[in-house]
Design a protein around this motif. Structure first.
Motif, PDB file in Angstrom:
ATOM      1  N   UNK A   1      -3.226  -9.858   1.144  1.00  0.00           N
ATOM      2  CA  UNK A   1      -4.467  -9.089   1.275  1.00  0.00           C
ATOM      3  C   UNK A   1      -4.660  -8.628   2.712  1.00  0.00           C
ATOM      4  N   UNK A   2      -4.363  -9.504   3.667  1.00  0.00           N
ATOM      5  CA  UNK A   2      -4.476  -9.150   5.090  1.00  0.00           C
ATOM      6  C   UNK A   2      -3.537  -7.993   5.419  1.00  0.00           C
ATOM      7  N   UNK A   3      -2.299  -8.062   4.918  1.00  0.00           N
ATOM      8  CA  UNK A   3      -1.324  -7.000   5.169  1.00  0.00           C
ATOM      9  C   UNK A   3      -1.747  -5.690   4.514  1.00  0.00           C
ATOM     10  N   UNK A   4      -2.349  -5.773   3.328  1.00  0.00           N
ATOM     11  CA  UNK A   4      -2.822  -4.574   2.641  1.00  0.00           C
ATOM     12  C   UNK A   4      -3.942  -3.897   3.425  1.00  0.00           C
ATOM     13  N   UNK A   5      -4.868  -4.703   3.969  1.00  0.00           N
ATOM     14  CA  UNK A   5      -5.951  -4.150   4.785  1.00  0.00           C
ATOM     15  C   UNK A   5      -5.389  -3.465   6.035  1.00  0.00           C
ATOM     16  N   UNK A   6      -4.386  -4.063   6.656  1.00  0.00           N
ATOM     17  CA  UNK A   6      -3.738  -3.451   7.834  1.00  0.00           C
ATOM     18  C   UNK A   6      -3.082  -2.135   7.452  1.00  0.00           C
ATOM     19  N   UNK A   7      -2.403  -2.125   6.294  1.00  0.00           N
ATOM     20  CA  UNK A   7      -1.713  -0.917   5.836  1.00  0.00           C
ATOM     21  C   UNK A   7      -2.707   0.218   5.609  1.00  0.00           C
ATOM     22  N   UNK A   8      -3.856  -0.120   4.996  1.00  0.00           N
ATOM     23  CA  UNK A   8      -4.893   0.886   4.743  1.00  0.00           C
ATOM     24  C   UNK A   8      -5.391   1.484   6.053  1.00  0.00           C
ATOM     25  N   UNK A   9      -5.667   0.619   7.029  1.00  0.00           N
ATOM     26  CA  UNK A   9      -6.172   1.099   8.321  1.00  0.00           C
ATOM     27  C   UNK A   9      -5.128   1.926   9.063  1.00  0.00           C
ATOM     28  N   UNK A  10      -3.869   1.513   8.990  1.00  0.00           N
ATOM     29  CA  UNK A  10      -2.796   2.260   9.665  1.00  0.00           C
ATOM     30  C   UNK A  10      -2.616   3.652   9.056  1.00  0.00           C
ATOM     31  N   UNK A  11      -2.984   3.790   7.777  1.00  0.00           N
ATOM     32  CA  UNK A  11      -2.829   5.071   7.094  1.00  0.00           C
ATOM     33  C   UNK A  11      -3.935   6.060   7.395  1.00  0.00           C
ATOM     34  N   UNK A  12      -5.008   5.619   8.045  1.00  0.00           N
ATOM     35  CA  UNK A  12      -6.112   6.519   8.374  1.00  0.00           C
ATOM     36  C   UNK A  12      -5.762   7.383   9.580  1.00  0.00           C
ATOM     37  N   UNK A  13      -6.250   8.627   9.570  1.00  0.00           N
ATOM     38  CA  UNK A  13      -5.870   9.586  10.616  1.00  0.00           C
ATOM     39  C   UNK A  13      -6.932   9.757  11.701  1.00  0.00           C
ATOM     40  N   UNK A  14      -8.053   9.037  11.589  1.00  0.00           N
ATOM     41  CA  UNK A  14      -9.141   9.260  12.553  1.00  0.00           C
ATOM     42  C   UNK A  14      -8.826   8.720  13.940  1.00  0.00           C
ATOM     43  N   UNK A  15      -7.748   7.949  14.065  1.00  0.00           N
ATOM     44  CA  UNK A  15      -7.399   7.378  15.376  1.00  0.00           C
ATOM     45  C   UNK A  15      -6.158   8.034  15.997  1.00  0.00           C
ATOM     46  N   UNK A  16      -5.709   9.141  15.417  1.00  0.00           N
ATOM     47  CA  UNK A  16      -4.471   9.769  15.881  1.00  0.00           C
ATOM     48  C   UNK A  16      -4.518  10.166  17.349  1.00  0.00           C
ATOM     49  N   UNK A  17      -5.697  10.471  17.854  1.00  0.00           N
ATOM     50  CA  UNK A  17      -5.801  10.916  19.247  1.00  0.00           C
ATOM     51  C   UNK A  17      -5.813   9.754  20.237  1.00  0.00           C
ATOM     52  N   UNK A  18      -5.906   8.537  19.736  1.00  0.00           N
ATOM     53  CA  UNK A  18      -5.955   7.355  20.602  1.00  0.00           C
ATOM     54  C   UNK A  18      -4.548   6.930  21.015  1.00  0.00           C
TER      55      UNK A  18
END
Length: 201
Positions: free
Chosen positions: A120-137
């Motif tokens: 579950x922890x790894x799945x939550x990390x995967x979901x967050x890594x897939x978001x594009x709102x942090x691409x500029x960081x």
């Protein structure tokens, strides 16, 4: 020194669950400052809870809560060290409050973060890594933000991290610690099950 009234002592006891004499002493040592006395008692409760944390808990009770309308129910097992404490009204009230808290917290699936499976922890990390709102960081900043988001999500899944519905100034972990200090025994919530009408577990 400010005069410590019986009403002040009672209010502090209602707030913290600590014994009357402990509340009186805390108010006296804090010169009547209510907030400082609350902090002092909570710190004391934490120290007591930590000392008792390894002690065996083989007694306790099964408690239930059925929400009005009978479409939602909760069963919990809460344990203490002796049958004497299991019969105490304070212990029974704690059990009822925990069952009610679980009924009011549909996102809660686990007691502590340590109970959350790695998958579950790894799945939550995967979901967050897939978001594009942090691409500029930057990569470092991105990973730091993701870590914070995942930690927040895990807290939402965990009962001990929830604010107590009847007193939002304390967490469920602190509520249990306060009762350990009050009753003088280790207390553990062992398991719980939430039942919603029509849902198959």
């Amino acid at each position: 020194m400010n005069k410590i009234s019986a009403q002040m002592v009672k209010e502090l006891r209602d707030k913290t669950g600590a014994g009357m004499m402990n509340c009186k002493r805390a108010l006296e040592s804090c010169n009547g400052n209510f907030d400082d006395a609350v902090t002092q008692l909570r710190q004391k409760g934490l120290m007591i809870a930590n000392k008792k944390n390894s002690r065996s808990t083989k007694e306790g009770l099964i408690e239930s809560y059925i929400h009005p309308g009978s479409r939602l129910g909760v069963l919990i097992e809460i344990n203490c060290e002796t049958d004497f404490v299991a019969r105490r009204v304070e212990f029974k009230e704690l059990a009822k409050n925990l069952a009610m808290q679980i009924a009011a917290s549909p996102s809660v699936k686990f007691i502590t973060k340590a109970d959350i499976p790695e998958s579950i922890i790894e799945e939550e990390k995967r979901i967050e890594l897939g978001k594009t709102d942090l691409d500029s960081k930057s990569q470092e900043m991105k990973l730091k933000i993701i870590e914070g988001r995942v930690e927040k999500r895990l807290s939402e899944l965990t009962l001990m991290d929830q604010n107590f519905i009847r007193d939002s100034s304390i967490s469920i972990k602190e509520l249990i610690q306060n009762n350990i200090a009050l009753l003088g025994e280790n207390i553990k919530l062992s398991r719980f099950e939430r039942f919603t009408l029509g849902e198959i577990q």
